[in-house]
Design a protein around this motif. Structure first.
Motif, PDB file in Angstrom:
ATOM      1  N   GLY A  57       1.681   1.013 -13.690  1.00 18.88           N
ATOM      2  CA  GLY A  57       1.531  -0.199 -14.481  1.00 18.88           C
ATOM      3  C   GLY A  57       1.508  -1.448 -13.634  1.00 18.88           C
ATOM      4  O   GLY A  57       0.795  -2.404 -13.931  1.00 18.88           O
ATOM      5  N   SER A  58       2.297  -1.479 -12.550  1.00 22.66           N
ATOM      6  CA  SER A  58       2.326  -2.619 -11.641  1.00 22.66           C
ATOM      7  C   SER A  58       2.899  -2.172 -10.313  1.00 22.66           C
ATOM      8  O   SER A  58       3.541  -1.118 -10.230  1.00 22.66           O
ATOM      9  CB  SER A  58       3.154  -3.770 -12.227  1.00 22.66           C
ATOM     10  N   VAL A  59       2.667  -2.964  -9.269  1.00 25.48           N
ATOM     11  CA  VAL A  59       3.176  -2.660  -7.926  1.00 25.48           C
ATOM     12  C   VAL A  59       3.744  -3.942  -7.332  1.00 25.48           C
ATOM     13  O   VAL A  59       3.160  -5.016  -7.477  1.00 25.48           O
ATOM     14  CB  VAL A  59       2.071  -2.115  -6.999  1.00 25.48           C
ATOM     15  N   ARG A  60       4.905  -3.836  -6.664  1.00 24.10           N
ATOM     16  CA  ARG A  60       5.493  -4.983  -5.975  1.00 24.10           C
ATOM     17  C   ARG A  60       6.001  -4.537  -4.608  1.00 24.10           C
ATOM     18  O   ARG A  60       6.287  -3.345  -4.415  1.00 24.10           O
ATOM     19  CB  ARG A  60       6.629  -5.599  -6.794  1.00 24.10           C
ATOM     20  N   PHE A  61       6.116  -5.488  -3.687  1.00 22.95           N
ATOM     21  CA  PHE A  61       6.639  -5.200  -2.354  1.00 22.95           C
ATOM     22  C   PHE A  61       8.086  -5.670  -2.318  1.00 22.95           C
ATOM     23  O   PHE A  61       8.379  -6.840  -2.563  1.00 22.95           O
ATOM     24  CB  PHE A  61       5.819  -5.923  -1.287  1.00 22.95           C
ATOM     25  N   GLU A  62       8.999  -4.745  -2.011  1.00 24.60           N
ATOM     26  CA  GLU A  62      10.430  -5.045  -2.121  1.00 24.60           C
ATOM     27  C   GLU A  62      11.194  -4.289  -1.048  1.00 24.60           C
ATOM     28  O   GLU A  62      11.090  -3.062  -0.946  1.00 24.60           O
ATOM     29  CB  GLU A  62      10.912  -4.636  -3.517  1.00 24.60           C
ATOM     30  N   ASP A  63      11.975  -5.033  -0.237  1.00 26.92           N
ATOM     31  CA  ASP A  63      12.811  -4.414   0.808  1.00 26.92           C
ATOM     32  C   ASP A  63      12.020  -3.483   1.718  1.00 26.92           C
ATOM     33  O   ASP A  63      12.483  -2.407   2.107  1.00 26.92           O
ATOM     34  CB  ASP A  63      13.978  -3.647   0.186  1.00 26.92           C
ATOM     35  N   GLY A  64      10.785  -3.886   2.066  1.00 29.07           N
ATOM     36  CA  GLY A  64       9.984  -3.119   2.998  1.00 29.07           C
ATOM     37  C   GLY A  64       9.245  -1.943   2.395  1.00 29.07           C
ATOM     38  O   GLY A  64       8.670  -1.129   3.131  1.00 29.07           O
ATOM     39  N   HIS A  65       9.268  -1.810   1.069  1.00 27.88           N
ATOM     40  CA  HIS A  65       8.595  -0.693   0.412  1.00 27.88           C
ATOM     41  C   HIS A  65       7.732  -1.210  -0.736  1.00 27.88           C
ATOM     42  O   HIS A  65       7.998  -2.268  -1.311  1.00 27.88           O
ATOM     43  CB  HIS A  65       9.615   0.308  -0.152  1.00 27.88           C
ATOM     44  N   TYR A  66       6.728  -0.433  -1.078  1.00 25.43           N
ATOM     45  CA  TYR A  66       5.958  -0.684  -2.290  1.00 25.43           C
ATOM     46  C   TYR A  66       6.652   0.041  -3.441  1.00 25.43           C
ATOM     47  O   TYR A  66       6.921   1.244  -3.359  1.00 25.43           O
ATOM     48  CB  TYR A  66       4.527  -0.184  -2.147  1.00 25.43           C
ATOM     49  N   PRO A  87       0.175   1.133  -0.168  1.00 26.95           N
ATOM     50  CA  PRO A  87      -0.194   0.322  -1.334  1.00 26.95           C
ATOM     51  C   PRO A  87      -0.873   1.166  -2.404  1.00 26.95           C
ATOM     52  O   PRO A  87      -1.443   2.219  -2.142  1.00 26.95           O
ATOM     53  CB  PRO A  87      -1.159  -0.723  -0.756  1.00 26.95           C
ATOM     54  N   ALA A  88      -0.800   0.679  -3.645  1.00 30.79           N
ATOM     55  CA  ALA A  88      -1.480   1.315  -4.767  1.00 30.79           C
ATOM     56  C   ALA A  88      -1.933   0.217  -5.717  1.00 30.79           C
ATOM     57  O   ALA A  88      -1.548  -0.947  -5.567  1.00 30.79           O
ATOM     58  CB  ALA A  88      -0.550   2.293  -5.472  1.00 30.79           C
ATOM     59  N   ARG A  89      -2.766   0.590  -6.668  1.00 29.82           N
ATOM     60  CA  ARG A  89      -3.299  -0.402  -7.581  1.00 29.82           C
ATOM     61  C   ARG A  89      -2.870  -0.101  -9.014  1.00 29.82           C
ATOM     62  O   ARG A  89      -2.631   1.053  -9.378  1.00 29.82           O
ATOM     63  CB  ARG A  89      -4.832  -0.420  -7.507  1.00 29.82           C
ATOM     64  N   GLN A  90      -2.800  -1.159  -9.800  1.00 25.45           N
ATOM     65  CA  GLN A  90      -2.508  -1.003 -11.210  1.00 25.45           C
ATOM     66  C   GLN A  90      -3.574  -0.114 -11.856  1.00 25.45           C
ATOM     67  O   GLN A  90      -4.769  -0.268 -11.620  1.00 25.45           O
ATOM     68  CB  GLN A  90      -2.496  -2.370 -11.888  1.00 25.45           C
ATOM     69  N   GLY A  91      -3.114   0.842 -12.662  1.00 26.88           N
ATOM     70  CA  GLY A  91      -4.027   1.750 -13.336  1.00 26.88           C
ATOM     71  C   GLY A  91      -4.253   3.056 -12.611  1.00 26.88           C
ATOM     72  O   GLY A  91      -4.827   3.988 -13.189  1.00 26.88           O
ATOM     73  N   ASP A  92      -3.846   3.169 -11.343  1.00 24.88           N
ATOM     74  CA  ASP A  92      -4.020   4.422 -10.598  1.00 24.88           C
ATOM     75  C   ASP A  92      -3.213   5.548 -11.250  1.00 24.88           C
ATOM     76  O   ASP A  92      -2.100   5.340 -11.745  1.00 24.88           O
ATOM     77  CB  ASP A  92      -3.549   4.268  -9.151  1.00 24.88           C
ATOM     78  N   GLN A  93      -3.769   6.743 -11.222  1.00 23.68           N
ATOM     79  CA  GLN A  93      -3.034   7.927 -11.663  1.00 23.68           C
ATOM     80  C   GLN A  93      -2.098   8.377 -10.546  1.00 23.68           C
ATOM     81  O   GLN A  93      -2.414   8.236  -9.362  1.00 23.68           O
ATOM     82  CB  GLN A  93      -4.004   9.050 -12.015  1.00 23.68           C
ATOM     83  N   ILE A  94      -0.961   8.933 -10.911  1.00 22.09           N
ATOM     84  CA  ILE A  94       0.020   9.389  -9.930  1.00 22.09           C
ATOM     85  C   ILE A  94       0.813  10.541 -10.525  1.00 22.09           C
ATOM     86  O   ILE A  94       0.967  10.632 -11.760  1.00 22.09           O
ATOM     87  CB  ILE A  94       0.971   8.231  -9.516  1.00 22.09           C
TER      88      ILE A  94
END
Length: 366
Positions: A296-305, A327-334
């Motif tokens: 749904g969303s991705v953020r960079f925090e404490d050296g990690h995505y 890195p990854a993008r919003q909407g990617d399947q995982i």
């Protein structure tokens, strides 16, 4: 002795129940942190210890002496307490030494001066005894406020969000000072904070409050790994809870849970039926074989995505924080796999009896 005990204590402000039927004993010499969302009652609990408010119901006992009950109330100045506020509360016209010695006038002059010197040495402010508060940094002023309380040699030291006005670097420095002073003095310390990292870093016992109730009290490790209630699971460490179904449990303290079409084994002590699966980001990893989800969303925090992932099989559940190495993008399947977690009974369902949970070493509510 500096044990603190609450027996069915309640406190109201008009129609607001600030403290709701709290019963707990805080052992002598412990470093206790009270944690919870704004308005949860943690500062009210501290004020009850200090004698700044009187309980509407129940009793408060300090060191074996009842200090507040239906027919007894001991004034704050007679409770042998020290208190450090976030505002420092220093006299601007007095020197550092003068502020620390204020309130020790009952002592002989030589004894008072010895107390001031000892307190200055304990907080590392010996060279600044002649300075005025306006000549000090925020961290130094906080040390003076701490030294003033220590000079009285209290059996219990209360800390009311004392680091709120300091920057991140000074907060870390003062946390180290609190730990060192606790080890040196052995007094019971009660620390109120809204910052979970502060509470977990400095205290050996942490109490989590919500809407006036003490949800759970235990070691930082227990609160994180074995929350006793869904509120604690969601509050501590930005945890998440997923609705699951328990298909069975083992005597060793594990539950078989069903998530969508999958069945996995997770630590817990819950009978068959609806349950909560409590998770933190460390319990989830990207995997080729796992649960299907969408980012749904991705953020960079404490050296990690950190990706917030919605599970395809539980579209109505909260998103889950998953740590990524790229890195990854919003909407990617995982796909994500479970590497930990904790199972709690759903509200309205019967948990396994407390005696059995204690026998297995499980966490129980306060």
């Amino acid at each position: 002795m500096s044990e603190i005990s609450f027996d069915r204590v309640s406190l109201r402000f008009d129609r607001t129940l600030a403290v709701d039927d709290v019963s707990v004993t805080l052992g002598s010499g412990r470093f206790v942190a009270l944690l919870g969302p704004s308005g949860c009652g943690k500062t009210s609990l501290l004020r009850l210890i200090a004698g700044l408010v009187r309980p509407d119901e129940g009793s408060v006992t300090l060191g074996g002496q009842v200090v507040a009950s239906d027919d007894r109330f001991v004034e704050p100045e007679q409770r042998d307490l020290g208190m450090v506020f976030q505002s420092y509360a220093l006299w601007p016209h007095m020197t550092v030494a003068g502020n620390i010695g204020f309130g020790l006038n009952r002592l002989r002059r030589d004894e008072r001066e010895d107390r001031v010197r000892d307190a200055l040495r304990m907080v590392g402010m010996t060279q600044m005894a002649a300075r005025k508060p306006h000549e000090l940094s925020g961290g130094q002023r906080q040390r003076v406020a701490l030294a003033r309380s220590l000079a009285a040699r209290p059996r219990i030291l209360l800390l009311d969000e004392p680091l709120a006005n300091l920057d991140a670097h000074l907060r870390q420095s003062m946390l180290g000072e609190f730990r060192r002073i606790h080890e040196a003095t052995g007094c019971t310390m009660v620390f109120v904070t809204h910052d979970q990292n502060e509470a977990m870093a400095v205290a050996d016992l942490v109490g989590v409050m919500d809407r006036g109730r003490l949800e759970q009290i235990g070691s930082p490790h227990d609160l994180f790994d074995r929350p006793a209630t869904p509120m604690v699971a969601r509050f501590v460490g930005q945890g998440r809870t997923l609705p699951v179904s328990v298909s069975g449990r083992s005597a060793e303290g594990f539950c078989r849970i069903v998530i969508g079409r999958d069945e996995v084994t997770i630590p817990g002590c819950v009978d068959r039926g609806p349950a909560w699966l409590c998770l933190h980001s460390r319990d989830l990893v990207p995997s080729a074989d796992g649960l299907d989800g969408r980012i749904g969303s991705v953020r960079f925090e404490d050296g990690h995505y950190i990706a917030d992932v919605m599970l395809d099989q539980l579209p109505e559940a909260d998103s889950l924080p998953v740590r990524l190495n790229q890195p990854a993008r919003q909407g990617d399947q995982i796909r994500i796999a479970l590497r930990g977690g904790w199972v709690l009974p759903r509200e309205g369902t019967a948990p396994v009896p407390v005696a059995e949970r204690l026998r297995q070493g499980q966490a129980v509510p306060a």
